[in-house]
Design a protein around this motif. Structure first.
Motif, mmCIF file in Angstrom:
data_model
loop_
_atom_site.group_PDB
_atom_site.id
_atom_site.type_symbol
_atom_site.label_atom_id
_atom_site.label_comp_id
_atom_site.label_asym_id
_atom_site.label_seq_id
_atom_site.Cartn_x
_atom_site.Cartn_y
_atom_site.Cartn_z
ATOM 1 N N VAL A 191 -5.254 -17.690 -94.258
ATOM 2 C CA VAL A 191 -4.829 -17.808 -92.860
ATOM 3 C C VAL A 191 -5.193 -16.587 -92.015
ATOM 4 N N ILE A 192 -5.125 -15.370 -92.580
ATOM 5 C CA ILE A 192 -5.388 -14.187 -91.760
ATOM 6 C C ILE A 192 -6.813 -14.188 -91.220
ATOM 7 N N PRO A 193 -7.848 -14.411 -92.053
ATOM 8 C CA PRO A 193 -9.194 -14.434 -91.469
ATOM 9 C C PRO A 193 -9.394 -15.582 -90.477
ATOM 10 N N ALA A 194 -8.743 -16.721 -90.718
ATOM 11 C CA ALA A 194 -8.877 -17.847 -89.789
ATOM 12 C C ALA A 194 -8.238 -17.518 -88.444
ATOM 13 N N PHE A 195 -7.022 -16.955 -88.479
ATOM 14 C CA PHE A 195 -6.343 -16.594 -87.227
ATOM 15 C C PHE A 195 -7.090 -15.472 -86.505
ATOM 16 N N THR A 196 -7.585 -14.505 -87.262
ATOM 17 C CA THR A 196 -8.314 -13.398 -86.651
ATOM 18 C C THR A 196 -9.605 -13.898 -86.019
ATOM 19 N N GLY A 197 -10.300 -14.778 -86.730
ATOM 20 C CA GLY A 197 -11.533 -15.344 -86.178
ATOM 21 C C GLY A 197 -11.287 -16.110 -84.900
ATOM 22 N N GLY A 198 -10.127 -16.751 -84.801
ATOM 23 C CA GLY A 198 -9.798 -17.467 -83.582
ATOM 24 C C GLY A 198 -9.654 -16.553 -82.383
ATOM 25 N N ILE A 199 -9.275 -15.297 -82.626
ATOM 26 C CA ILE A 199 -9.117 -14.328 -81.539
ATOM 27 C C ILE A 199 -10.419 -13.626 -81.222
ATOM 28 N N THR A 200 -11.155 -13.251 -82.266
ATOM 29 C CA THR A 200 -12.346 -12.420 -82.089
ATOM 30 C C THR A 200 -13.630 -13.228 -81.976
ATOM 31 N N GLY A 201 -13.588 -14.497 -82.399
ATOM 32 C CA GLY A 201 -14.794 -15.311 -82.387
ATOM 33 C C GLY A 201 -15.655 -15.157 -83.620
ATOM 34 N N GLN A 202 -15.234 -14.304 -84.564
ATOM 35 C CA GLN A 202 -15.991 -14.123 -85.799
ATOM 36 C C GLN A 202 -15.685 -15.267 -86.769
ATOM 37 N N ARG A 203 -16.707 -15.798 -87.395
ATOM 38 C CA ARG A 203 -16.531 -16.921 -88.313
ATOM 39 C C ARG A 203 -16.957 -16.581 -89.743
ATOM 40 N N ASP A 204 -17.206 -15.324 -90.021
ATOM 41 C CA ASP A 204 -17.680 -14.933 -91.350
ATOM 42 C C ASP A 204 -16.690 -14.013 -92.061
ATOM 43 N N LEU A 205 -15.385 -14.168 -91.759
ATOM 44 C CA LEU A 205 -14.377 -13.267 -92.313
ATOM 45 C C LEU A 205 -13.837 -13.727 -93.663
ATOM 46 N N ASP A 206 -14.056 -14.978 -94.012
ATOM 47 C CA ASP A 206 -13.582 -15.497 -95.293
ATOM 48 C C ASP A 206 -14.379 -14.845 -96.410
ATOM 49 N N LEU A 207 -13.686 -14.187 -97.335
ATOM 50 C CA LEU A 207 -14.363 -13.468 -98.423
ATOM 51 C C LEU A 207 -14.626 -14.340 -99.634
ATOM 52 N N GLY A 208 -14.304 -15.625 -99.544
ATOM 53 C CA GLY A 208 -14.737 -16.569 -100.571
ATOM 54 C C GLY A 208 -13.896 -16.583 -101.825
ATOM 55 N N MET A 209 -14.451 -17.205 -102.868
ATOM 56 C CA MET A 209 -13.720 -17.483 -104.095
ATOM 57 C C MET A 209 -13.268 -16.239 -104.864
ATOM 58 N N PRO A 210 -14.053 -15.150 -104.917
ATOM 59 C CA PRO A 210 -13.568 -13.978 -105.691
ATOM 60 C C PRO A 210 -12.193 -13.498 -105.234
ATOM 61 N N LEU A 211 -12.015 -13.336 -103.909
ATOM 62 C CA LEU A 211 -10.719 -12.881 -103.413
ATOM 63 C C LEU A 211 -9.652 -13.947 -103.630
ATOM 64 N N ALA A 212 -10.036 -15.235 -103.480
ATOM 65 C CA ALA A 212 -9.070 -16.313 -103.695
ATOM 66 C C ALA A 212 -8.552 -16.293 -105.134
ATOM 67 N N TRP A 213 -9.443 -16.116 -106.097
ATOM 68 C CA TRP A 213 -9.029 -16.065 -107.501
ATOM 69 C C TRP A 213 -8.146 -14.848 -107.776
ATOM 70 N N ILE A 214 -8.543 -13.705 -107.253
ATOM 71 C CA ILE A 214 -7.765 -12.482 -107.496
ATOM 72 C C ILE A 214 -6.404 -12.589 -106.838
ATOM 73 N N SER A 215 -6.363 -13.139 -105.636
ATOM 74 C CA SER A 215 -5.090 -13.260 -104.912
ATOM 75 C C SER A 215 -4.161 -14.247 -105.581
ATOM 76 N N GLY A 216 -4.687 -15.396 -106.012
ATOM 77 C CA GLY A 216 -3.841 -16.436 -106.575
ATOM 78 C C GLY A 216 -3.512 -16.247 -108.035
#
Length: 394
Positions: A191-216
């Motif tokens: 959610v943080i990169p999605a919400f931030t992208g909505g404010i800044t217009g950046q769409r490449d903030l999602d760090l992908g599966m590595p961070l998802a695996w480490i976080s979850g």
């Protein structure tokens, strides 16, 4: 449905219950320590359940923590799948079950099983509700959520089974924090990169599966390493794994950050909450390493557990709760002056509680931090209770 708006969607009754219970639970715990600070002795747990640290630990994790996850996940999975999760009758039944469990434990004490059994049944019930639509829609990454709820149910029973164990304080009582952290970190990296992208217009903030695996998966690894009774796992592998999670989390924060976030308090609170949870993981990594003496280890362990707990239940969780409540009831995604003050206070009380690292345990500070968090929950309750019990504004 408009007549019973509070039972129309999962977040409504659960968030309302969370905030009411939070005011009561934090308030009672503050009263216990205030009594000590005024010169009284800590009441015996056999005569007053609320003075039992085991009650406090259990209700924070398996009471407030479960309510937070239930509200989030019953709502989120419904949005992701387009499938209604529970009927108003079902929602009423599961929330009442949660409240009955709280009352049985409060009135019956920590030695009785019925309250714990009902308490453990709640997250298992929620897991059983959200699992079928997740599988049906092949949202495999979201299997983390029923897994976290099921683990909370198991750990709730384990808590009661080991209630008098000498290891309860050091390892078992707070083990349920890890599934909460897993859900928070996993949600944050979505959610943080999605919400931030909505404010800044950046769409490449999602760090992908590595961070998802480490976080979850990372917090689950820490949970299992902490329960394995081997020095190698607890004092070497666990701290190293915790530091890896912190490293990747801080890297993600740096990637997501933009100065424009400072003008968006509803998003800023998520950044701050995420950072405070990572600081809790870092403090625990130090506490569980073999570099500290035993007296210092106890202080660092206590500080780390409360840094995690208040990061989840005091800052990030309430921040998401506010955003979900506003968005799903048709209100503006806007933070009032009262709520800004409440979240600033929540961060200050986080630091006050973690300050046991420097000053040790002080009854007055413990009372102040507990009552402060009760005040934060009360401010949230007064601000959004109308949203939760009335029909959607638009």
């Amino acid at each position: 449905m408009k007549r019973f708006a509070v039972l129309s969607v999962g977040f409504r009754p659960w968030f309302l219950s969370l905030l009411v219970a939070g005011v009561v639970l934090f308030g009672l715990w503050g009263w216990v320590w205030f009594s000590v600070a005024m010169g009284g002795a800590l009441p015996s747990p056999t005569t007053m359940v609320i003075s039992d640290w085991r009650w406090h630990a259990h209700e924070m994790i398996f009471g407030l923590g479960v309510a937070l996850l239930a509200g989030f996940l019953l709502t989120a999975v419904q949005n992701w799948t387009g499938q209604r999760m529970m009927s108003p009758t079902g929602l009423l039944a599961i929330v009442l079950l949660w409240w009955i469990a709280r009352m049985l434990i409060l009135l019956g004490g920590m030695g009785e099983w019925p309250g714990f059994v009902l308490s453990a049944a709640v997250p298992l019930w929620v897991a059983a509700v959200i699992l079928p639509p997740i599988v049906r829609h092949r949202q495999w990454r979201n299997l983390l959520f029923p897994a976290a709820l099921t683990m909370l149910s198991i750990l709730d029973v384990y808590f009661r089974a080991r209630i008098n164990s000498p290891d309860l304080h050091a390892e078992i009582a707070w083990a349920g924090v890890w599934p909460l952290v897993a859900v928070v970190l996993f949600m944050a990296q979505r959610v943080i990169p999605a919400f931030t992208g909505g404010i800044t217009g950046q769409r490449d903030l999602d760090l992908g599966m590595p961070l998802a695996w480490i976080s979850g998966a990372g917090p689950f690894l820490l949970l299992f390493l902490g329960l394995i009774p081997l020095p190698l796992t607890r004092q070497v592998l666990l701290p190293i794994s915790a530091l890896v999670i912190v490293f990747f989390g801080v890297h993600a924060l740096g990637r997501w950050w933009d100065r424009r976030v400072l003008r968006e308090p509803m998003l800023l609170v998520l950044f701050v909450g995420y950072l405070l949870v990572l600081l809790g993981v870092f403090i625990l990594a130090i506490a569980l390493s073999p570099t500290l003496s035993m007296p210092l280890r106890g202080q660092w362990l206590d500080a780390g557990v409360h840094a995690l707990g208040l990061g989840v239940l005091g800052v990030f969780g309430p921040g998401m709760l506010l955003r979900v409540s506003a968005g799903h009831t048709g209100r503006n995604i806007h933070m009032t002056g009262l709520l800004r003050g409440a979240f600033i206070a929540a961060v200050l009380f986080w630091f006050l509680r973690v300050e046991t690292l420097g000053v040790g345990f002080h009854a007055g500070l413990l009372a102040l931090s507990a009552w402060g968090m009760a005040g934060v929950y009360l401010a949230l309750l007064l601000s959004i209770m109308g949203w939760l019990i009335r029909p959607r504004a638009s």
